[in-house]
Design an enzyme around this catalytic site. Structure first.
Site, mmCIF file in Angstrom:
data_model
loop_
_atom_site.group_PDB
_atom_site.id
_atom_site.type_symbol
_atom_site.label_atom_id
_atom_site.label_comp_id
_atom_site.label_asym_id
_atom_site.label_seq_id
_atom_site.Cartn_x
_atom_site.Cartn_y
_atom_site.Cartn_z
ATOM 1 N N ARG A 1 66.737 38.988 -0.266
ATOM 2 C CA ARG A 1 66.161 37.792 -0.872
ATOM 3 C C ARG A 1 67.083 37.321 -1.981
ATOM 4 O O ARG A 1 67.648 38.137 -2.729
ATOM 5 C CB ARG A 1 64.771 38.080 -1.447
ATOM 6 C CG ARG A 1 63.660 38.071 -0.417
ATOM 7 C CD ARG A 1 63.419 36.671 0.167
ATOM 8 N NE ARG A 1 62.365 36.648 1.168
ATOM 9 C CZ ARG A 1 62.551 36.740 2.478
ATOM 10 N NH1 ARG A 1 63.762 36.852 2.986
ATOM 11 N NH2 ARG A 1 61.520 36.659 3.308
ATOM 12 N N GLU B 1 66.997 28.565 -2.868
ATOM 13 C CA GLU B 1 67.249 27.902 -1.590
ATOM 14 C C GLU B 1 66.163 26.874 -1.271
ATOM 15 O O GLU B 1 65.010 27.066 -1.674
ATOM 16 C CB GLU B 1 67.369 28.951 -0.471
ATOM 17 C CG GLU B 1 66.134 29.798 -0.234
ATOM 18 C CD GLU B 1 66.410 30.921 0.759
ATOM 19 O OE1 GLU B 1 67.360 31.699 0.558
ATOM 20 O OE2 GLU B 1 65.640 31.018 1.731
ATOM 21 N N HIS C 1 70.022 30.914 5.594
ATOM 22 C CA HIS C 1 68.860 31.784 5.850
ATOM 23 C C HIS C 1 68.526 31.832 7.351
ATOM 24 O O HIS C 1 67.412 31.487 7.774
ATOM 25 C CB HIS C 1 67.650 31.303 5.041
ATOM 26 C CG HIS C 1 66.623 32.376 4.831
ATOM 27 N ND1 HIS C 1 65.844 32.472 3.700
ATOM 28 C CD2 HIS C 1 66.236 33.427 5.612
ATOM 29 C CE1 HIS C 1 65.017 33.508 3.803
ATOM 30 N NE2 HIS C 1 65.243 34.107 4.967
#
Ligand code: NDP
Length: 287
Positions: A196, A225, A243
């Site tokens: 993360r 993000e 991602h």
């Protein structure tokens, strides 16, 4: 939505949508939050537990995909493959000659995995074929593995030159990878993050990449993000992915199916399939 309508809602299927304490409190008859993805930092699972709401996630079905992507990101970062391909596509091979040698290589690297859980172990299995020593750090040693265990992240960062981060985003992991850890990783250091974004202190990472404290980074996740700092986007010693570690049709379908299976199992059998640890003790409708 009226109070009457809110009282009808017994389940939430969350596809990356935050489910915070305020939303949980608005739904008095909520029984289950079935979340898409293994990481559920966007769901307040502790508050859900207080309200007797089960939270489920989608572990295991994405381990292989995420591990494959992690190895690809590592190789791309170390061997500068993205820029090499761009060079060819821009026709510079033909006009300017061979692409420059990569300053880094997988040869003589020592890997450190921060979080040897389901995905971390799947990454380690793949990297075992690369003939590189593998170390790991988590809060407790993992039974049945013969990789080198470190009880602190700092100890591991000092012992390795390639740090792969695959821990969940929690209060305890927030900014765990900071300027001190990057310094310990050293000038040959490569940092890969598929866990993360907030686990890394992003401004500290940018400084470390700019001043040569570490050599390179490969990132699939970011602190804010989808906002990615301009400094990272322009650095040549960084590989960036939006991602996508689990983002194939096959794997996302399997994750979606598990979201539905959890809901069906809860309402038909009174028990969900993959509750999060915070709410596992609530996983029975007859509780
Ligand atoms: P697991 O729960 O199986 O593994 C998590 C690992 O992290 C365990 O080894 C755990 O060990 C360790 N860990 C947790 N907290 C800490 C801490 N404070 N300090 C040190 N170690 C810690 O999870 P998965 O492997 O299934 O997934 C890991 C994470 O990967 C997810 O939570 C998600 O955030 C991320 N992910 C990212 C994806 C992407 O698209 N980029 C896709 C899928 C997952 P211990 O408890 O002993 O400390």
């Amino acid at each position: 939505m009226s109070a009457e309508d809110r009282a009808q809602i017994r389940a939430i299927a969350s596809l990356f949508i935050p489910v915070d304490a305020a939303l949980i409190d608005l739904l008095p008859n909520l029984e289950i939050i079935s979340s898409f993805g293994v990481g559920y930092d966007h769901v307040d699972a502790q508050h859900a537990a207080k309200k007797n709401v089960v939270v489920t996630h989608t572990p295991s079905v994405l381990d292989d995909e995420v591990a494959d992507t992690t190895v690809a990101l590592l190789l791309n970062t170390v061997r500068d493959l993205f820029h090499a391909e761009t060079y060819l596509r821009e026709n510079r091979w033909e006009t300017e000659g061979p692409y420059a040698l990569s300053p880094l290589s997988m040869r003589n690297r020592t890997i450190g995995i921060f979080g040897l859980g389901r995905i971390g172990q799947t990454i380690a299995k793949r990297l075992s074929g690369f003939d590189v020593p593998i170390h790991y750090h988590s809060r407790k040693p993992v039974d049945g593995v013969d990789f080198t265990y470190h009880s602190t992240l700092a100890q591991m960062a000092e012992a390795v030159d390639t740090l792969i981060c695959v821990v969940p985003g929690t209060a305890a992991t927030h900014h765990a990878i900071n300027a001190d850890i990057l310094k310990l990783l050293g000038p040959r250091g490569v940092l890969i993050n598929v866990g993360r974004g907030p686990v890394i202190d992003e401004p500290a990472l940018i400084t470390a990449l700019q001043d040569g404290t570490i050599a390179a980074a490969g990132l699939d996740v970011f602190e804010h993000e989808p906002k990615v700092p301009q400094a990272l986007r322009t650095m040549k010693n960084v590989s960036l992915l939006p991602h996508v570690a689990s983002a194939s049709h096959d794997t996302r379908n399997a994750m979606g199916a598990l979201v539905i299976d959890n809901l069906e199992s809860w309402f038909n059998k009174g028990q969900a399939i993959t509750p999060t640890p915070e709410t596992a003790h609530l996983n029975s409708k007859n509780k």
